[in-house]
Structures are given as C-alpha cells and as structure tokens.
Scaffold this motif. Structure first.
Motif, short mmCIF file in Angstrom:
data_model
loop_
_atom_site.label_atom_id
_atom_site.label_comp_id
_atom_site.label_asym_id
_atom_site.label_seq_id
_atom_site.Cartn_x
_atom_site.Cartn_y
_atom_site.Cartn_z
N GLU A 114 0.83 -1.19 0.00
CA GLU A 114 0.00 0.00 0.00
C GLU A 114 0.87 1.25 0.00
O GLU A 114 1.61 1.51 0.95
N LYS A 115 0.78 2.05 -1.07
CA LYS A 115 1.68 3.19 -1.25
C LYS A 115 1.58 4.19 -0.11
O LYS A 115 2.60 4.70 0.37
N THR A 116 0.37 4.48 0.34
CA THR A 116 0.19 5.46 1.41
C THR A 116 0.87 4.99 2.69
O THR A 116 1.55 5.77 3.38
N GLU A 117 0.73 3.70 3.01
CA GLU A 117 1.35 3.15 4.21
C GLU A 117 2.87 3.11 4.07
O GLU A 117 3.60 3.36 5.04
N ASN A 119 4.74 5.18 2.28
CA ASN A 119 5.23 6.55 2.43
C ASN A 119 5.19 6.99 3.89
O ASN A 119 6.11 7.65 4.37
N ARG A 120 4.12 6.65 4.59
CA ARG A 120 3.99 7.02 6.00
C ARG A 120 5.10 6.40 6.83
O ARG A 120 5.72 7.07 7.67
#
Length: 227
Positions: A114-117, A119-120
């Motif tokens: 998951e890209k958002t995870e 990056n986070r």
C-alpha cells in the motif's frame, strides 16, 4: 512475543566447518542493550550471522524472536529477518537509489504494497533518525554517519523487537560514532532490544552496558569499570 527474545543452550558456532565458539548459553530479555566484543577472528560476526540464519545452527538449541534456529526452513528465513533489524558496518545501501528508494525497496521486499502506508512508514523512520530532510538524496551524497542513520532507519521499518548491529560505528570517526551511539541508545530506551558487536572499547566506557566477550571459543560476560 515472549519476554525472552533470544535463547541459546549449548550452541556451537561454526565458520567454514571450523568450530569457533563452543557451548554458548545465553538468554536476552526484551529491552536489553548488550555489547559483544573480542579480537578479530574470535567469532563475533559468525555469532551474529547464526542469529539471522546466514550460518546454520547445527549443534545446540536456539530461538530468536520466537523462531527456532535449529528447525528453521530455508523458506522461513525471510520471515525471520523481517522480525529483526540488522545494521551493518558498511551500511549496505543500494547506490543506484535515493534514500526513499532504498527504504521503499526494503518495504516491498518484506511484503508492503500500500503506497500510502509505505510513504507514512518511510517518513516515520527517517524522522526518528533525523534524516527526513535527506529523503531524495543518493547515498553517495551523504556522510558515513548519515548513511548509517539511514541504515538504522531501514532496520526499524518492520518495528522489530530485536536489532542486531554488527560494528555499526566501525567505519566512523569518534564524534560520529558517539552520535550513532546516542541514536541507538535512544532506540533502546524506546523498548527495542539491541545486540551490538564492537571493537571500540572507548564506547564501552562512555556508554556502559552488559558486555559479552568472545575469547578462546567461549562467550562470557565481562565487567568494565568506568572509573
């Protein structure tokens, strides 16, 4: 995760079929900081390699972060290493990728998608080691100390309970070594267990902690006086 993150009973450590440590017995509890010292060739790195299954455990019994080292299958080794943080002397950053790219690669290799995870998590670990401002730089643009901070950030990606640091200050000058030690101790104080191989005896005096020595095929605790 049990309170014991590493347990060894009657373990022999081999390098190229030569026994270099005999009858190792050790229990490490969550939250400990432990140095491992000894002369070159005494078995320090081979001991660490056995813990992350780069060398097989052939004699004795051992478990690390709830994995049985004696019965560990080849297919389970990547899962074991996801449960550990490993920091090397020579950083082992990919030279053709940015700092972001290095950490992104490490997360994808351990199953993150998951890209958002992703990056986070990258921002979180880089912030924790003071390197977020360098996220788009290449490794060669960083000093040795900065590269080691990134390597420590990489070791934190999967929130390991145990970090294995093999000579993490070995390529650094004394001031930078102290900065890296301060960072490792901060991480330890947050609850992470750290096993650190070192040949820098000045660090033992400045940052005293439990110390194990490899000598004459034995691994045993030694006490260093700070005064």
């Amino acid at each position: 995760m049990s309170k014991i993150v590493l347990s060894l009973q009657g373990v022999d450590i081999y390098q190229n079929k030569n026994k270099i440590l005999s009858n190792v017995n050790l229990q490490v509890e969550k939250g400990e900081f432990i140095y491992i010292i000894g002369k070159t060739g005494a078995g320090k790195s081979s001991f660490m390699k056995t813990l992350y299954a780069d060398l097989p455990l052939e004699h004795g019994h051992g478990s690390i972060v709830d994995y049985d080292l004696k019965t560990l299958n080849q297919k389970d080794i990547p899962y074991l290493r996801r449960s550990l943080g490993i920091v090397f002397q020579d950083f082992k950053l990919l030279p053709d990728r940015t700092i972001y790219g290095n950490l992104h690669f490490a997360l994808q290799a351990t199953g993150w998608s998951e890209k958002t995870e992703i990056n986070r998590k990258i921002e979180e670990v880089l912030t924790s080691v003071g390197m977020l401002a360098h996220i788009q730089k290449m490794p060669h643009q960083l000093s040795g100390g900065e590269q080691q901070r990134v390597a420590i950030a990489r070791a934190l990606l999967n929130d390991p309970d145990l970090i294995l640091a093999d000579e993490p200050t070995g390529n650094l000058d004394p001031q930078t070594s102290a900065e890296v030690m301060d960072l490792l101790l901060k991480i330890n104080q947050s609850g992470k267990t750290i096993l650190m191989v070192t040949h820098d005896y000045a660090l033992l005096l400045k940052y005293p902690a439990k110390t194990l020595k490899c000598d004459q095929m034995n691994l045993f605790e030694v006490i260093y006086k700070t005064s």
